[in-house]
Design a protein around this motif. Structure first.
Motif, PDB file in Angstrom:
ATOM      1  N   ILE A  32       0.899  -1.021   0.135  1.00 30.93           N
ATOM      2  CA  ILE A  32       0.106   0.043   0.178  1.00 30.93           C
ATOM      3  C   ILE A  32       1.101   1.428   0.000  1.00 30.93           C
ATOM      4  CG2 ILE A  32      -1.931   1.244   1.079  1.00 30.93           C
ATOM      5  CD1 ILE A  32      -2.452  -1.653   0.288  1.00 30.93           C
ATOM      6  N   ILE A 176      -8.777   1.191   6.792  1.00 30.61           N
ATOM      7  CA  ILE A 176      -9.200   0.173   6.170  1.00 30.61           C
ATOM      8  C   ILE A 176     -10.730   0.052   6.107  1.00 30.61           C
ATOM      9  CG2 ILE A 176      -9.232  -2.339   6.114  1.00 30.61           C
ATOM     10  CD1 ILE A 176      -6.728  -2.435   7.890  1.00 30.61           C
ATOM     11  N   ILE A 208      -7.223   1.283   2.442  1.00 27.49           N
ATOM     12  CA  ILE A 208      -7.642   0.169   1.676  1.00 27.49           C
ATOM     13  C   ILE A 208      -9.026  -0.164   1.730  1.00 27.49           C
ATOM     14  CG2 ILE A 208      -7.394  -2.445   2.004  1.00 27.49           C
ATOM     15  CD1 ILE A 208      -4.877  -2.181   3.834  1.00 27.49           C
TER      16      ILE A 208
END
Length: 338
Positions: A32, A176, A208
């Motif tokens: 990432i 996330i 994410i």
């Protein structure tokens, strides 16, 4: 890469089922980049939510790590003690759950729930917590007067905004988001995605985004990680992966994505079902559904390889990708697998 906020290397996660184990995530590898939105995409049951929860180490009691490493900001999360890991949660890594209504306590006001994070986890006093809560509501487009309302007084879209505000409360570096727009209508989906993108640009956070909807990834994500049957089969820049995929599974996903500029309006499904992970096939796990599979695909271990420019794919026929894409665009190619 030195500018990656997160690197996942060979991650393996299993669930205990009776006396046996089911490997839900098998040798997953991806990264990432700092300040980016990365989409983690795949069919239901492919392992993407297990990966997301594994990154925070908040998992079911039946789950266990069987191998791999997860480096966040230079720290291996899997080797940290629980107290050290708890220090990172919410402060550095925050989680937006799939169902905002289920994540909010129905008997407490939103302000009380935000205060719990700010005061108990962030060390705010009551006055500063109120100011921060108002700031968070302004960020996500909700009037500050509504801090005293209860979750049931908000619409589904507004509850999702509240969940985003809670996740951002302590200025995390990584957020996330697990299927954050799945239960919302398309208009509200776009509003939530626009909010998330705007906040990511403004705050410089990394995100994410876990989803089964490839159109969501195409709309908002900088990079994409495609999972199938517990494994990462392709990853790279979103535009590159979706316009020039190297793995047949990604080609199939693209065919199932509506094209509003096309007059045909025909979607081509991927026939069949993902394998049973309690007894997965040897070789490429997509081979039983792949129209391009050869004998070697069913026996060989197939690693992710760099096909150029940080674009990775796990396919033995990646050198033939141009020709395979042409064939994959034809519905009859996939119909033969029915």
């Amino acid at each position: 890469m030195s500018d990656d906020i997160l690197r996942v290397e060979g991650l393996k996660i299993s669930y205990a089922v009776g006396t046996s184990k089911v490997r839900a995530v098998d040798d997953a590898t991806f990264s990432i980049p700092s300040g980016s939105i990365v989409g983690l995409v795949g069919e239901s049951g492919c392992g993407k939510t297990t990966v997301a929860r594994g990154l925070t180490r908040i998992m079911a009691k039946s789950a266990s790590f069987d191998g791999g490493e997860v480096f966040f900001d230079g720290k291996n999360l899997l080797s940290l003690s629980e107290p050290d890991m708890n220090e990172l949660r919410w402060r550095d890594i925050a989680f937006i759950p799939q169902s905002a209504m289920n994540s909010l306590d129905p008997v407490y006001t939103i302000e009380k729930q935000i205060n719990e994070v700010l005061i108990q986890r962030g060390g705010y006093n009551k006055t500063d917590a109120r100011a921060r809560a108002e700031e968070l509501f302004e960020m996500v487009g909700i009037e500050k007067q509504r801090l005293g309302d209860y979750p049931h007084q908000f619409s589904g879209g507004m509850r999702q905004r509240v969940a985003i505000a809670l996740a951002l409360a302590l200025n995390p570096k990584l957020v996330i988001a697990d299927e954050p727009v799945t239960a919302l209508d398309v208009i509200v989906q776009r509003q939530i995605l626009d909010t998330l993108k705007s906040l990511q640009d403004k705050l410089g956070i990394s995100v994410i985004l876990v989803t089964h909807d490839i159109s969501v990834v195409a709309y908002v994500c900088d990079r994409i990680v495609v999972m199938y049957a517990g494994r990462v089969v392709e990853s790279g820049d979103t535009t590159t992966v979706l316009t020039a995929p190297y793995h047949p599974y990604t080609m199939g996903l693209y065919n199932a994505f509506p094209d509003l500029q096309s007059s045909e309006g025909l979607l081509t499904p991927i026939e069949g079902h993902p394998p049973d992970l309690s007894n997965p096939p040897d070789g490429c796990r997509f081979a039983p559904r792949c129209p391009f599979a050869e004998d070697r695909c069913r026996t060989s271990d197939i690693p992710l390889i760099d096909v150029g420019g940080g674009h990775f794919a796990a396919c033995l026929r990646s050198s033939e990708a141009d020709a395979l894409r042409e064939q994959a665009a034809k519905p009859e190619t996939w119909a033969e697998m029915a």
